[in-house]
Motif scaffolding. Structure first.
Motif, short mmCIF file in Angstrom:
data_model
loop_
_atom_site.label_atom_id
_atom_site.label_comp_id
_atom_site.label_asym_id
_atom_site.label_seq_id
_atom_site.Cartn_x
_atom_site.Cartn_y
_atom_site.Cartn_z
N ASN A 71 0.89 -1.10 0.11
CA ASN A 71 -0.05 -0.08 0.24
C ASN A 71 0.85 1.27 0.07
OD1 ASN A 71 -2.56 -1.42 -0.21
ND2 ASN A 71 -2.63 -1.49 2.18
N TYR A 74 2.20 1.88 -3.36
CA TYR A 74 0.87 2.54 -4.36
C TYR A 74 0.92 3.91 -4.11
CZ TYR A 74 -3.26 3.48 -6.47
OH TYR A 74 -4.30 4.10 -7.13
N ALA A 95 -3.88 1.32 6.31
CA ALA A 95 -2.76 1.13 5.57
C ALA A 95 -2.42 -0.33 5.49
CB ALA A 95 -1.67 1.97 6.02
N THR A 98 -6.04 -5.01 2.74
CA THR A 98 -6.23 -5.11 1.43
C THR A 98 -7.49 -4.40 1.04
OG1 THR A 98 -7.56 -7.04 1.37
CG2 THR A 98 -5.19 -7.63 1.46
N ASN A 99 -7.51 -4.00 -0.15
CA ASN A 99 -8.60 -3.21 -0.75
C ASN A 99 -9.87 -3.88 -0.63
OD1 ASN A 99 -10.32 -2.32 -3.82
ND2 ASN A 99 -9.77 -0.90 -2.27
N LEU A 271 -8.49 2.03 -4.48
CA LEU A 271 -7.32 2.37 -3.39
C LEU A 271 -7.41 3.89 -3.20
CD1 LEU A 271 -4.51 0.06 -4.53
CD2 LEU A 271 -5.52 -0.06 -2.32
#
Length: 350
Positions: A71, A74, A95, A98-99, A271
């Protein structure tokens, strides 16, 4: 023969030099990688301390660190690549999720079956509104309570509805009361508690119940419990019904928000939504709505970007003190993130 030996010797030297160079490159690469890994590990430890996060064992910590690292990568790559975009992402309390985990625990739009109301839903009363202010912020008019936190419970629908009822009550009476989401979660059997719900069903329930009580009387506990009928009977605010904003119409939504905050559904699955920090969201979402929020204003940035001002229910330590802005008047059916797909607001006669 001497020539062959000379060539062989030369190849040996070249091979040796190559090995040395490869060793140097590997060493340099490792030197770069280790500090980076160490920096991310330190970030994770600091993040755990900041948000009071603890894991049951080393295996869970290792798994969560891997997610955290991905994360962070990203977020940093987005901010670097999108330096000119009008919004930023940041490491926040989500953070180490997972999405998919994030969507499951925080988004709770579930339209399901919409029963026919027990009364006639009024037509859109703001259809003939022509003159609207260039900007509106209902917070500045004292019609918006502090940002609340639904926790790991898909009750966004309740927070969205309650925010609009709190607002219309203040607009009509001058009194700002924090109302009870938990009453809806426990008592509205047309909804699914922490598994999701739909605003119009909730408005209908409040009409049938004769009103809604205060948050102080029936506080939020982040899970669905048994309906406390005694508390629910202590009505603080009544509404007469709700009205639906014409679908996929940002002009109609503007007409409504100019007069009162509105409950809307959005796509908050990306995200970019998970790690939104500041600015005007101009992408990173579709129109498959999965989350319900309240539009409490609108405006235009100094760069000329029109936006909707939205109150969320993920706490004050997300986004812009719990709020976010979404680009307005985009050439897309349903508006950006589907914000104009399905919108409604409560009615009240004083």
């Amino acid at each position: 023969m001497q020539l062959i030996m000379a060539l062989t010797s030369s190849w040996k030297l070249i091979l040796a030099a190559t090995v040395v160079m490869l060793g140097m490159w590997t060493s340099q690469s490792t030197a770069r990688t280790l500090p980076n890994a160490s920096m991310v590990l330190e970030k994770h430890e600091n993040w755990m301390a900041q948000f009071g996060r603890a894991y049951k064992d080393d295996a869970e910590k290792a798994m969560r660190f891997k997610i955290f690292k991905e994360n962070v990568e990203y977020i940093e790559s987005f901010n670097e690549a999108g330096a000119k975009l009008p919004y930023k992402l940041a490491i926040n309390k989500f953070a180490d999720l997972t999405n998919e985990e994030f969507k499951t625990s925080r988004n709770g739009f579930k339209m399901g079956s919409h029963p026919k109301p027990s009364y006639k839903v009024s037509s859109f009363k703001y259809a003939n509104v022509i003159a609207v202010p260039a900007s509106m912020d209902w917070r500045m008019k004292g019609a918006v309570t502090a940002v609340k936190n639904q926790g790991q419970c898909g009750t966004c629908w309740a927070f969205s509805v309650v925010a609009t009822i709190e607002a219309i009550n203040q607009i009509k009476t001058g009194q700002l009361l924090s109302l009870s989401e938990q009453q809806l979660v426990d008592c509205d059997d047309k909804e699914h508690g922490c598994e999701g719900g739909f605003k119009n069903n909730a408005f209908e329930f409040i009409v049938q119940n004769g009103g809604i009580t205060t948050e102080t009387n029936y506080p939020y506990v982040r899970f669905k419990g048994i309906c406390d009928t005694m508390k629910a009977s202590e009505v603080a605010v009544q509404i007469t019904g709700y009205e639906v904003v014409p679908a996929n119409n940002e002009t109609a939504l503007l007409q409504a928000v100019a007069n009162q905050p509105v409950s809307v559904s959005i796509d908050s699955s990306s995200l970019d939504s998970q790690f939104y920090s500041s600015g005007v969201l101009t992408g990173g979402c579709g129109t498959n709505v999965d989350h319900e929020v309240a539009v409490v204003g609108y405006g235009t940035t100094t760069d000329g970007i029109k936006y909707w001002l939205v109150k969320n229910s993920w706490g004050q330590n997300w986004g812009e003190d719990g709020y976010f802005r979404i680009q307005r008047d985009v050439p897309q059916i349903g508006g950006l993130c589907g914000i104009a797909t399905t919108a409604s607001y409560p009615t009240m006669i004083i």
